[in-house]
Write an enzyme that holds these catalytic residues in place. Structure first.
Site, PDB file in Angstrom:
ATOM      1  CG  ASP A 229      38.619  56.277  39.152  1.00  0.00           C
ATOM      2  OD1 ASP A 229      38.905  55.681  39.901  1.00  0.00           O
ATOM      3  OD2 ASP A 229      39.196  56.122  38.798  1.00  0.00           O
TER       4      ASP A 229
ATOM      5  CB  CYS B 144      38.727  34.110  46.238  1.00  0.00           C
ATOM      6  SG  CYS B 144      38.674  35.572  45.465  1.00  0.00           S
TER       7      CYS B 144
ATOM      8  CB  CYS C  66      41.091  30.307  44.173  1.00  0.00           C
ATOM      9  SG  CYS C  66      41.539  30.812  42.196  1.00  0.00           S
TER      10      CYS C  66
ATOM     11  CB  CYS D 206      44.611  37.109  41.431  1.00  0.00           C
ATOM     12  SG  CYS D 206      43.858  37.245  43.199  1.00  0.00           S
TER      13      CYS D 206
ATOM     14  CB  CYS E 269      49.148  45.196  34.763  1.00  0.00           C
ATOM     15  SG  CYS E 269      49.326  43.067  34.926  1.00  0.00           S
TER      16      CYS E 269
ATOM     17  CB  CYS F 297      45.032  39.536  39.108  1.00  0.00           C
ATOM     18  SG  CYS F 297      44.487  41.970  39.311  1.00  0.00           S
TER      19      CYS F 297
END
Length: 357
Positions: free
Chosen positions: A142, A196, A199, A202, A249, A252
């Site tokens: 990162d 996924c 779904c 999130c 946050c 999700c």
């Protein structure tokens, strides 16, 4: 075709994975550098302005999607995964549901992952360099123009979920990823398949509806962006939606059904420090700059700085239940020297029907 050499590189790949796990990595995968498909998607994301004020996402051109342009001679990427879910942290939904508490993203409750990941990747690179001559490499976590999720997906570490984070079928998504770019012609792993399905948990849970479509996030609405990357005023319309999330946050990820398989980290550095999993907004808002620097030293939170920290908490206090303690805390900073803090404090006071002329 040199079979002996191929066998040697195949054995080296096995050794790299073994060494990586000995260093604490949960998984190691190896891939090539072909990111053509991801390059198109990334450019579309930039063209829509979804990166907001994160100019660095656009300014490096194709270096982000073409590893050999960033590090010459790169033909392979070693992708590593490191679990960060802290043990014994207070339940996230309990904290989010208590308006007096400050919610801090789980990844930031311990030490700064950049330093921990980089150190482990460097140790792994050192072992590789000892085992083979003429190796060239560079480590990332990162910290540079690298499409980490796309590379990790190609390396078989998981698939890109609809929230755009990497999900591992057996381990959920509570983990960091990092890379080693290298010139070694190692055998590559099979990319992960997606799971996924239909779904949309999130997308549905996102407080600001930042996931504008499956696999597409408008960072300008994302609470992680608003509380960490955005250096100016938080848009007024989004402030009530942030709730008590003062740094990042996790909604999700918290709602993702695959995280029932998430593993608690064995890494001591990612354990909760300074009680940040269970702390009130008023307490955080009362810290002096010296206290902030002392408590956040070695933390990912340190880099946003004291002013931005107080800006975020002022929003949290504006969304908190009205109590004498909350109002008093805000009143104490209504004349703060920082116009940014002042503006958010005055907004917060107005949320409690307190106005000033």
């Amino acid at each position: 075709m040199n079979t002996t050499l191929d066998n040697a590189y195949a054995q080296l790949a096995v050794d790299i994975k073994r060494w990586g796990q000995a260093l604490g990595f949960a998984d190691i995968g190896i891939t090539d550098t072909d990111l053509k498909h991801a390059e198109v998607e990334h450019q579309q994301w930039i063209d829509k302005g979804f990166h907001g004020d994160m100019d660095y996402m656009a300014k490096h051109g194709t270096k982000r999607t073409r590893p050999a342009e960033l590090v010459p001679n790169t033909i392979r990427v070693i992708s590593a995964r490191l679990d960060y879910k802290p043990p014994q942290a207070k339940d996230s939904w309990q904290v989010i549901g208590d308006g007096q508490q400050a919610f801090i993203s789980r990844y930031a409750l311990g030490r700064d992952y950049h330093k921990v990941m980089r150190q482990k990747l460097q140790q792994l690179s050192d072992q590789i360099a000892q085992a083979v001559a003429n190796v060239e490499y560079r480590v990332f976590t990162d910290s540079a123009p690298v499409l980490e999720v796309a590379l990790a997906e190609k390396a078989g570490l998981g698939w890109r979920g609809k929230h755009t984070l990497l999900i591992n079928k057996n381990h959920g998504s509570w983990f960091f990823i990092g890379e080693i770019y290298t010139n070694l012609p190692l055998p590559i792993d099979t990319p992960a398949s997606a799971h996924c399905g239909t779904c949309t948990a999130c997308l549905d849970i996102c407080p600001t509806q930042a996931i504008v479509a499956p696999y597409k996030v408008d960072a300008r609405r994302c609470i992680s962006y608003l509380t960490i990357e955005l250096k100016t005023a938080i848009p007024i319309a989004l402030r009530p939606l942030i709730g008590n999330r003062v740094y990042g946050c996790d909604d999700c990820q918290l709602i993702c059904p695959w995280n029932k398989f998430a593993q608690v980290t064995p890494e001591q550095d990612f354990h909760v420090r300074h009680g940040l999993d269970d702390i009130t907004l008023v307490t955080c808002f009362g810290w002096s700059e010296a206290e902030f620097k002392e408590k956040m030293a070695g933390s990912a939170i340190y880099r946003i700085g004291y002013t931005q920290w107080l800006r975020n908490i002022a929003v949290g206090l504006g969304n908190a239940p009205t109590t004498p303690e909350v109002v008093q805390a805000l009143e104490m900073r209504k004349n703060d020297a920082s116009p940014l803090i002042q503006e958010h404090v005055m907004w917060a006071l107005s949320q409690h029907q307190i106005t000033h002329t």
